[in-house]
Design a protein around this motif. Sequence first.
Motif, short mmCIF file in Angstrom:
data_model
loop_
_atom_site.label_atom_id
_atom_site.label_comp_id
_atom_site.label_asym_id
_atom_site.label_seq_id
_atom_site.Cartn_x
_atom_site.Cartn_y
_atom_site.Cartn_z
N GLY A 1 -5.21 4.00 0.03
CA GLY A 1 -5.05 3.86 1.48
C GLY A 1 -3.65 4.25 1.88
N GLU A 2 -3.35 4.05 3.16
CA GLU A 2 -2.04 4.47 3.66
C GLU A 2 -0.90 3.64 3.05
N ASN A 3 -1.24 2.46 2.54
CA ASN A 3 -0.20 1.61 1.94
C ASN A 3 -0.22 1.64 0.42
N GLY A 4 -0.95 2.57 -0.17
CA GLY A 4 -0.95 2.67 -1.61
C GLY A 4 -2.33 2.44 -2.21
N PHE B 1 1.83 -9.18 -0.36
CA PHE B 1 2.34 -8.01 0.39
C PHE B 1 1.22 -6.97 0.49
N GLY B 2 0.34 -7.15 1.44
CA GLY B 2 -0.69 -6.14 1.66
C GLY B 2 -2.05 -6.48 1.10
N GLY B 3 -2.19 -7.66 0.52
CA GLY B 3 -3.52 -8.11 0.07
C GLY B 3 -4.33 -8.66 1.22
N GLU C 1 0.01 -0.41 -5.82
CA GLU C 1 1.19 0.48 -5.76
C GLU C 1 1.44 0.82 -4.31
N THR C 2 2.69 1.05 -3.98
CA THR C 2 2.97 1.54 -2.63
C THR C 2 2.79 3.04 -2.61
#
Lengths: 137, 139
Positions: free
Chosen positions: A106-109, A76-78, A135-136
């Motif tokens: 960043g914007e996603n944590g 999830f986001g990597g 982290e989110t």
Amino acid sequence: MQHGVQIGDVLPESRHKVTQDQIDRYAEASGDRNPLHIDPEFAKETMFGRTIAHGLLSLAFLSQAMTAWDWKGWAFGGGLDIAFLGPVYPGDEVAVRGKVTALEIGENGVIAVCEVACTVEDRTVIAGTVRRRLETA
Amino acid sequence: MTAYTSFTELKIGQIFPDPAARFDVTEASVDAYLGATEDSAEIYRKKDGPRPAPPTLAAVYMLDALSHLRNPPGGIHTKQSFVFHQPAYVGDTLSTQARILETYVKKGRNYVVMEIVTHNQKNALVTTGVITRIWGKEA
């Protein structure tokens, strides 16, 4: 630090012995039947002189290391950004190593950035960075 | 005999395939990938609830889409980036399109840089990436 990851942390090293049988199975599973990987007669005439493993097979080893480290932060986001620097031949053993070199917001944590390398003995076959979300936001 | 695409025919900005390539994430496709890569992670064998595929299954559905460009045999990857926005799950139908970003010649070899974008059946972004390949040798 909630996520427990620090610059300088080292990923557990993993090793993968690659065989022609595995390369053939990867060709079937992926649909990538490039003769460079599975046809010794074709490969003999290339700059490699023999068959080589799919680069994306070695990339799967890198993904396995990231999954073992933290599947959620990887899936999830990597991400990854790598170069294929050399061939992996049947019989080679690929070692996967990585080290956290930065923590970015960043914007996603928070993202852990790791320098990674896949090597065969003293040859580097893949090098680049992978990113794991911690982290989110 | 398969007709391959010549390097000189590739156009910057070209989007393919149109419509997007569809890829069904099945138990069989995930099992085959796990078997071939000798991946033993339990998370990809989950039986209670949605079963995720390994993020690098992207290599499979990406190449499925790229195969529409009919690269001559013998080409190789030189660079790859991926962002895994969310997992693909068994039962998902993925749609992938690619766009040619750049072509160039270096040391007598033909390179193609392509962007790929994959969505699931809910039109949610699953994977984006950029791939650089040496174009296969043309007869």
